[in-house]
Write a protein that holds these residues in place. Structure first.
Motif, PDB file in Angstrom:
ATOM      1  N   LEU A  37      77.700  41.046  23.716  1.00 40.10           N
ATOM      2  CA  LEU A  37      76.453  41.411  24.387  1.00 40.10           C
ATOM      3  C   LEU A  37      76.484  42.823  24.942  1.00 40.10           C
ATOM      4  CD1 LEU A  37      75.478  38.139  26.293  1.00 40.10           C
ATOM      5  CD2 LEU A  37      74.171  39.284  24.515  1.00 40.10           C
ATOM      6  N   SER A  38      77.670  43.282  25.270  1.00 37.65           N
ATOM      7  CA  SER A  38      77.752  44.598  25.924  1.00 37.65           C
ATOM      8  C   SER A  38      78.322  45.677  25.031  1.00 37.65           C
ATOM      9  CB  SER A  38      78.635  44.488  27.171  1.00 37.65           C
ATOM     10  OG  SER A  38      79.986  44.285  26.782  1.00 37.65           O
ATOM     11  N   GLY A  39      79.225  45.315  24.166  1.00 39.33           N
ATOM     12  CA  GLY A  39      79.920  46.314  23.357  1.00 39.33           C
ATOM     13  C   GLY A  39      80.963  47.065  24.150  1.00 39.33           C
ATOM     14  N   ASN A  40      81.240  46.594  25.350  1.00 40.73           N
ATOM     15  CA  ASN A  40      82.177  47.303  26.229  1.00 40.73           C
ATOM     16  C   ASN A  40      83.302  46.353  26.640  1.00 40.73           C
ATOM     17  OD1 ASN A  40      83.369  48.272  28.713  1.00 40.73           O
ATOM     18  ND2 ASN A  40      81.738  49.812  28.729  1.00 40.73           N
ATOM     19  N   THR A  41      84.513  46.699  26.266  1.00 41.20           N
ATOM     20  CA  THR A  41      85.632  45.772  26.502  1.00 41.20           C
ATOM     21  C   THR A  41      85.980  45.658  27.996  1.00 41.20           C
ATOM     22  OG1 THR A  41      87.156  47.566  26.019  1.00 41.20           O
ATOM     23  CG2 THR A  41      86.685  46.047  24.232  1.00 41.20           C
ATOM     24  N   ASP A  42      85.873  46.772  28.709  1.00 39.40           N
ATOM     25  CA  ASP A  42      86.161  46.715  30.154  1.00 39.40           C
ATOM     26  C   ASP A  42      85.175  45.783  30.852  1.00 39.40           C
ATOM     27  OD1 ASP A  42      88.212  48.447  29.821  1.00 39.40           O
ATOM     28  OD2 ASP A  42      87.091  50.224  30.422  1.00 39.40           O
ATOM     29  N   TRP A  43      83.954  45.965  30.496  1.00 42.47           N
ATOM     30  CA  TRP A  43      82.868  45.151  31.047  1.00 42.47           C
ATOM     31  C   TRP A  43      83.115  43.677  30.726  1.00 42.47           C
ATOM     32  CZ3 TRP A  43      78.709  42.211  29.239  1.00 42.47           C
ATOM     33  CH2 TRP A  43      77.558  42.185  30.026  1.00 42.47           C
ATOM     34  N   ALA A  44      83.548  43.434  29.508  1.00 41.81           N
ATOM     35  CA  ALA A  44      83.798  42.051  29.081  1.00 41.81           C
ATOM     36  C   ALA A  44      84.980  41.455  29.850  1.00 41.81           C
ATOM     37  CB  ALA A  44      84.057  42.003  27.583  1.00 41.81           C
ATOM     38  N   GLN A  90      70.399  50.929  33.870  1.00 38.42           N
ATOM     39  CA  GLN A  90      70.748  51.650  32.651  1.00 38.42           C
ATOM     40  C   GLN A  90      71.643  50.771  31.785  1.00 38.42           C
ATOM     41  OE1 GLN A  90      69.519  54.670  31.793  1.00 38.42           O
ATOM     42  NE2 GLN A  90      68.290  54.434  33.658  1.00 38.42           N
ATOM     43  N   ASP A  91      71.488  50.941  30.521  1.00 39.20           N
ATOM     44  CA  ASP A  91      72.300  50.170  29.596  1.00 39.20           C
ATOM     45  C   ASP A  91      73.778  50.508  29.785  1.00 39.20           C
ATOM     46  OD1 ASP A  91      73.462  48.898  27.515  1.00 39.20           O
ATOM     47  OD2 ASP A  91      71.917  49.450  26.068  1.00 39.20           O
ATOM     48  N   PRO A  92      74.602  49.531  30.116  1.00 35.22           N
ATOM     49  CA  PRO A  92      76.004  49.839  30.379  1.00 35.22           C
ATOM     50  C   PRO A  92      76.742  50.356  29.147  1.00 35.22           C
ATOM     51  CG  PRO A  92      75.664  47.474  30.286  1.00 35.22           C
ATOM     52  CD  PRO A  92      74.314  48.107  30.263  1.00 35.22           C
TER      53      PRO A  92
END
Lengths: 178, 383
Positions: A37-44, A90-92
């Motif tokens: 959903l995010s494309g961001n591993t840190d966020w995940a 903003q889109d993370p």
């Protein structure tokens, strides 16, 4: 299901081995759900940590899942993601996207694909949380309607309805994207 | 503008959704780190839970045993007095104890309690005095009030010790025991409060301990040589309690754990010496220290039994404070535009306090409450 029920009983006792098992069983799934959903591993990773932490807090306070562990975890993750979207207008993923590239693909195609991914993610973000959850579980995670209904605590008919309206909304949003 | 059929659009849409399926795999190192943190948090919760259970169990056991202790002590006192052909004292003590109980239970400051107020450990009425203390404590509700009362009693014990030293008499072992138990009980009461309450309680305990240490230090200046050893033991005990308090102020979790371990040790290793194999034998008789045998309410044991206990844990006594699970519902998007993103507010709430639910309710999607609803951070939306 029996296994999950047994695991749940042990998890409710904060049994260390059960919790280890639980983490090994589901943390990867939650990570995958969040990173898609995010494309961001840190966020995940943050989503995974928060999801499991909230589970513990709930268990410690006498709450937590009564029947379905996995569904419960996904609901926490979903709530966290929704909350995160709200706190981050903003889109993370727009600031520091981690581009997934298959090995045999040309660089310019990678860029195009990534652009498309970002568009889809951005469109998903604009759906209602329920629509987003249904679309993500169904088309990204490959869940069946019955499983989704259980995770969302809604009847299957409602899930189908959410899916229909979600796809419609998603299509409309993507058509209006530049 | 040419419009494509819906089906074709969906195929294209599904293709675009499929683009999200491949993902960057999770780093094993980061996953292991996350796992470790998760298990550490679980361990913390587990320890707290055990600590609460131990404290609660101990207090419950004390409460349950209190009435039978009182009756047994009374019976032993009678036995002891019989042995020494002091029937009139038997009657006196029995009646006095009953009077104490009734006078306190029915709100009056009984003459018996009053009479025993100034009694010293070597006096016959001292047991009555201790019984009175216990009953008062039993009838005291809030933990903070129990703590205040317990500290008052520990002040009495230190003053009694100082007085006995000044009179050049031996300090009865049961006085030391009682003193230690009451201090331990005060520490246990503090542990039952939440972190903020515990901190305040520990400050209060520390102030009392310092005061008691001053009293005993002054007493020691004039103490006879033979009292030095006992006095040092008492002072060392107070200092140990101060260290315990300091630990609690610095690290509440460690404090609770240590307290739990102490309780477990006491419960498992120490048998009250007044638990003879023959319960009809009134226990040890008076020793050379003028201890008049096991008097009423003399716990005479090392364990928590005999220490006045409080009432059962109340719901509000949870540490951390119990937070009832709440169900919540999100509210829907505005009518007429079902595809609007949810109008959500109040983000970033504590997940434990926020009702679970969905941020935006889908019209017609149903909102049956689920016992499995997880903690939510977006439980409130505005419709």
């Amino acid at each position: 299901m029996d296994n999950e029920h047994t695991l749940l009983e042990r998890v409710r006792q904060l049994d260390e081995r059960a919790l280890s098992e639980l983490y090994d069983l589901y943390s990867g799934e939650i990570y995958r759900y969040a990173v898609r959903l995010s494309g961001n591993t840190d966020w995940a990773e943050e989503c995974v940590a928060e999801t499991f932490s909230r589970l513990l807090t709930a268990l410690n306070g006498g709450g937590g899942p009564k029947q379905y562990l996995r569904a419960y975890l996904y609901r926490i993750a979903h709530n966290w993601i929704t909350d995160y979207y709200r706190r981050q207008p903003q889109d993370p993923i727009s600031l520091d996207p981690e581009i997934y590239a298959e090995p045999d693909i040309e660089p310019h195609e990678v860029v195009i694909q990534e652009h498309e991914r970002q568009q889809v993610r951005s469109a998903l973000k604009k759906l209602t949380p329920d629509q987003r959850q249904v679309i993500a579980l169904k088309f990204l995670e490959g869940w069946k309607n019955q499983e989704i209904a259980r995770a969302m605590n809604k009847p299957i008919s409602a899930v189908k309805s959410l899916q229909h309206r979600g796809l419609k909304a998603l299509r409309r949003i993507l058509e209006n994207e530049p | 503008m040419q419009t494509r059929p819906d089906e074709e659009l969906n195929v294209d849409l599904l293709r675009r959704l499929e683009l999200l399926q491949p993902y960057t795999h999770r780093s094993a190192e980061v996953a292991a780190d996350g796992r470790e943190k998760f298990l550490a948090q679980a361990e913390e919760f587990r320890s707290k839970r055990m600590s609460q259970q131990a404290v609660s169990l101990s207090l419950t056991m004390r409460l349950n045993g209190w009435i039978s202790d009182l009756i047994r002590d009374l019976r032993r006192n009678i036995e002891y007095q019989k042995l020494h052909n002091k029937e009139r004292f038997v009657m006196l003590t029995t009646i006095t104890t009953i009077l104490v109980t009734f006078s306190i239970l029915f709100g009056g400051a009984g003459a018996a309690v009053y009479a025993a107020q100034d009694s010293m450990p070597n006096d016959l009425f001292y047991g009555v005095k201790l019984t009175g203390e216990d009953i008062h404590l039993q009838l005291t509700g809030p933990i903070t009030d129990q703590l205040t009362l317990t500290l008052e009693y520990t002040n009495r014990r230190s003053t009694e010790i100082a007085t006995i030293i000044a009179e050049d008499e031996d300090i009865p072992p049961r006085l030391q025991t009682r003193y230690r138990e009451q201090l331990n009980f005060a520490l246990g009461l503090a542990a039952r409060l939440d972190d903020a309450g515990m901190s305040q309680a520990l400050e209060k305990i520390r102030a009392s301990l310092h005061q008691q240490e001053r009293v005993l230090t002054q007493a020691m200046a004039n103490a006879p040589e033979h009292a030095g050893l006992v006095m040092n033991q008492v002072r060392e005990m107070i200092r140990a309690q101060i260290r315990m308090v300091d630990l609690g102020l610095e690290n509440p979790l460690a404090y609770r754990l240590l307290l739990q371990q102490q309780l477990q040790y006491q419960n498992s290793h120490l048998q009250p010496p007044w638990e003879p194999s023959d319960p009809g034998n009134g226990g040890p008789g008076p020793g050379p220290d003028h201890d008049a045998g096991p008097g009423p309410n003399d716990p005479a044991g090392e364990g928590p039994k005999g220490v006045p206990g409080g009432p059962e844990d109340k719901p509000g006594d949870c540490d951390p404070p119990c937070e009832p699970a709440k169900d919540g519902t999100g509210s829907g998007s505005g009518p007429g535009d079902e595809d609007d993103p949810p109008n959500q507010d109040g983000g970033g709430k504590d997940p434990d306090k926020t009702p679970p639910g969905d941020g935006g309710k889908e019209p017609g999607a149903g909102d049956a409450k689920n016992p499995d609803d997880p903690p939510d951070t977006n439980g409130k939306g505005s419709g």
